[in-house]
Design an enzyme around this catalytic site. Structure first.
Site, PDB file in Angstrom:
ATOM      1  NE  ARG A 130      -5.932  17.631  15.016  1.00 36.52           N
ATOM      2  CZ  ARG A 130      -5.223  16.728  14.345  1.00 36.52           C
ATOM      3  NH1 ARG A 130      -5.802  15.640  13.889  1.00 36.52           N
ATOM      4  NH2 ARG A 130      -3.944  16.901  14.120  1.00 36.52           N
ATOM      5  CB  VAL A 151     -15.335  14.250  12.935  1.00 38.04           C
ATOM      6  CG1 VAL A 151     -16.593  13.517  12.520  1.00 38.04           C
ATOM      7  CG2 VAL A 151     -15.640  15.219  14.079  1.00 38.04           C
ATOM      8  CD  GLU A 152     -12.076  18.989  13.124  1.00 39.21           C
ATOM      9  OE1 GLU A 152     -11.333  19.267  14.087  1.00 39.21           O
ATOM     10  OE2 GLU A 152     -12.836  19.812  12.607  1.00 39.21           O
ATOM     11  N   GLY A 153      -9.893  13.173  13.127  1.00 39.39           N
ATOM     12  CA  GLY A 153      -8.913  12.290  13.742  1.00 39.39           C
ATOM     13  C   GLY A 153      -9.550  11.509  14.865  1.00 39.39           C
TER      14      GLY A 153
END
Length: 766
Positions: free
Chosen positions: A320, A442-444
């Site tokens: 991330r 995306v990704e949290g």
């Protein structure tokens, strides 16, 4: 003996009642929460939570550097890939990367950048991974995502960390050469941010595999939003594993598990596509119905059953911090570079729009965002290359890089006006604008990341004592837990008292005597950070003490505390970049601008925390200790904003240093950014000639030539300039038949005698 006796008395009379109260007050921690908290490692975030960070340690971190081999790859295959892609053609004609691009990426092993050389990969560093994603994304969002995903969270990354030797030996060479295309299936309809709500189920049972009965897993799943899903040949699948017959001897509910699943496995369906904001990178759902897999397809083998969420959080702790921050840095730098050039080329009211102060303020913000995001990106990947896996810092980077990129794109769109609104091959911002919500989500998702993760996890993971205290509270052996709690709690209390005195000293002196690293170029900025770091540690402890477990539900307070933590990291990164690049005098205005903005954001966050902390007496106490004369606020001066804006309004080494490594249409004479850069150079070179026209009060170059104001060569120079500017300002228009045949048929103007009435007359005559 006396010390031991005093400690026993303390434990009995003080620690035990506090321990019992805290154990009742603390909300339960789920397994997924615990895995997320324990994932990765603590790095600079831990220093910030001490309230007295050792800035010298930050400066000692070696800056991100590429090896000769990596630089050669950047100069060769990466630049060639950028020349091969055309975002407009990809998005509006082909709806995919061309076959020759896919072939080139496979041949050059773009999908195996992070895979070690012994498995056929390129074995590149995290810094190189970031630089490739950044440069390719500046040429095409679709190509950037396609390169990014196989090297980010997915089968390759997970295999290297958790796979068995056999799994690595089989899969990694195939992933490196691109004969296998990976995807990762996590999100489903009921489980986005809440992985615990996952309804994708695997059941342990015996079944047939390749003609033999083996112990395996029967899967039923429906995943969506899966990048590369429509074309993937292997899927990393996350699911909840159940063992109703207890065949593994570990109980019935085994938790989230990850398996490597070839998409050609019977029962798997894929190939449909989502269209994420019409960007047209490969993305779509995958389904599995009654799919049987052998147990050795579980990532890491049977012994790794139930460890799926921990695997994902561990990989995400690093990934991330690379992928989306790299794309965001590309977007922020591209917006700054292109918008500055356009503001110099585009004129209104007979002057470049970059001379209007309203535009210049936005240009200053664009330059500051470009410098800051790239500084933080470089620092983060340098830490990753040193072996750190800072999960809290990665969350900070994901949120703040994408948010700053969003603001940069909005400002760039505002300044470009209609030029950026009209889609077509001449529009170099439209694809980036459409992609912004994807990075935010995306990704949290960013709302979740800011409100729950940055401070929520940081206060537990990065605080010098909080995690130890929490683990002591849930220790099954109560005597052992009390002993550990007693030790951590009183160390925490001593730390808090020291920090209160530290915050008092720095607050009442305005930070004038706060520490700064020795020999730095701008010590007053470091002192400002030291003052705010002490205040942050103090207010964090007060919030944790007065709210306890309720702080988890005070999301707005948690978000503001996270903003402070993030700002301290980002501003430290900007100051480190200034030092790493040699303290160039021309860069000081942009650093001063960033620090003034950062101080204002810190003031806003501190004010928000103190105004909304439920324990009002505690809030007033913090204010008295750390901010006796009020929370300091500052904004950049107009003079400073004008200085920073000028960086983007003329070609220079500083402008190139601010926006390095972007693809600007080199080798593509038809590329709109190449047209923009050409017009930018020409208009700056023609300034002396245009000055002659202004002084003569003549606007027409031909008239100026006839009257002898300019030479023949200068007239030709202005003609070339006008042609270049007209090409930049122009927007696209398409034949009605190409845009919509239906609309063309319905709205096409018709000549007299050819309309519906005439048609009726002919039919009647026949």
């Amino acid at each position: 003996m006396v010390t031991m006796a005093l400690r026993a008395i303390r434990t009995k009379l003080l620690s035990r009642p506090i321990f019992n109260w805290a154990a009742r007050a603390m909300p339960p921690i789920s397994e997924t929460e615990r895995d997320a908290i324990e994932a990765g490692s603590v790095w600079w975030d831990g220093e910030l939570f001490t309230g007295n960070p050792d800035w010298g340690r930050l400066l000692a971190m070696p800056p991100a550097r590429l090896t000769e081999e990596e630089q050669a790859f950047m100069d060769g295959p990466v630049r060639e890939l950028c020349r091969m892609v055309d975002d407009w053609t990809i998005a509006w004609r082909d709806r995919d990367l061309p076959p020759e691009v896919w072939r080139f990426m496979r041949e050059q092993r773009f999908f195996g950048m992070i895979i070690p050389k012994r498995y056929g990969g390129l074995g590149f560093s995290n810094t190189m991974h970031s630089e490739v994603v950044r440069t390719v994304s500046s040429a095409s969002v679709v190509a950037g995502v396609t390169v990014m995903v196989p090297n980010s969270l997915g089968p390759g990354e997970l295999l290297m960390h958790f796979g068995t030797d056999a799994q690595r030996g089989y899969w990694l060479p195939r992933l490196a050469e691109g004969s296998e295309i990976p995807c990762f299936g996590l999100t489903s309809a009921d489980a986005g941010s809440d992985a615990a709500a996952m309804t994708d189920i695997g059941v342990v049972e015996h079944g047939l595999h390749e003609g033999r009965e083996v112990l395996g897993i029967r899967l039923n799943f429906h995943k969506r939003y899966i990048t590369l899903g429509p074309i993937a040949t292997v899927m990393g699948l996350a699911f909840k594993l159940e063992d109703p017959q207890n065949l593994l001897g570990r109980g019935q509910d085994l938790g989230i598990t990850v398996a490597l699943l070839p998409t050609a496995t019977p029962g798997v369906t894929h190939g449909e596509r989502h269209l994420p904001q019409m960007t047209h990178f490969q993305n779509g759902p995958l389904r599995g119905e009654n799919v049987f897999i052998p147990m050795d397809w579980v990532l890491g083998g049977e012994e790794r059953v139930g460890e799926g969420w921990k695997m994902l959080m561990t990989a995400l702790a690093a990934g991330r911090g690379i992928s989306l921050p790299s794309q965001s840095a590309a977007g922020a730098c591209l917006c700054a570079r292109a918008t500055g050039a356009y503001a110099r080329v585009r004129s209104q009211f007979h002057v470049p729009i970059g001379l209007f102060e309203g535009i210049r303020l936005q240009l200053a913000d664009l330059a500051a965002n470009a410098y800051l995001v790239d500084a933080a990106r470089r620092l983060t990947v340098a830490a990753l290359d040193q072996g750190h896996k800072p999960s809290v810092i990665s969350a900070i980077m994901k949120y703040h890089a994408t948010e700053r990129m969003r603001r940069s794109v909005e400002k760039a769109m505002d300044i470009h006006g209609g030029k950026a609104i009209i889609d077509g091959p001449r529009n170099y911002l439209g694809g980036l604008y459409r992609s912004v919500p994807i990075g935010i989500t995306v990704e949290g998702a960013n709302i979740l990341t800011r409100n729950l993760m940055i401070f929520g996890q940081g206060a537990i993971r990065s605080h010098p004592f909080m995690l130890k205290e929490m683990l002591a509270l849930v220790e099954p052996d109560k005597a052992k837990g009390l002993e550990a709690f007693d030790e951590s709690f009183w160390a925490h209390a001593g730390h808090a008292v020291k920090n209160a005195f530290r915050a008092f000293g720095r607050g009442w002196t305005g930070g004038r005597f706060a520490p700064a690293p020795s020999g730095v170029g701008l010590p007053h900025h470091w002192q400002m950070l030291s003052r705010h770091a002490a205040a942050f540690a103090l207010v964090s402890d007060i919030a944790l003490l007065t709210l306890g477990g309720d702080l988890k539900r005070k999301e707005m307070l948690s978000a503001r505390l996270g903003d402070i933590l993030a700002e301290l990291y980002l501003l430290g990164a900007a100051l480190k970049r200034y030092e790493d690049e040699g303290r160039m005098a021309e860069d000081q205005p942009i650093v001063d601008y960033i620090m003034a903005q950062g101080a204002d954001r810190l003031g806003t966050a501190f004010q928000g925390v103190l105004a909304n902390l439920p324990a009002r007496a505690a809030a007033h106490l913090v204010g008295f200790i750390a901010f006796p004369f009020g929370v300091p606020r500052s904004e950049p001066s107009d003079r400073l904003a004008n200085q920073v804006a000028e960086i983007l309004l003329a070609p220079s080494a500083q402008r190139d240093r601010l926006t390095p490594g972007l693809y600007g249409g080199e080798g593509r004479p038809d590329h709109p950014l190449a047209h923009l850069e050409e017009a930018f150079r020409l208009i700056v070179a023609a300034e002396p000639v245009e000055k002659k026209l202004r002084e003569a009060k003549i606007r027409d170059p031909e008239e100026a030539y006839r009257r002898g104001v300019i030479s023949d060569g200068e007239r030709d120079q202005l003609a070339r300039l006008k042609q270049a500017v007209d090409r930049v300002v122009a927007v696209d228009a398409f034949p009605m038949d190409d845009v919509s045949p239906l609309a063309a048929q319905h709205h096409r103007p018709q000549a007299p005698g050819t309309g519906a009435l005439a048609m009726g007359r002919r039919e009647a005559a026949e």
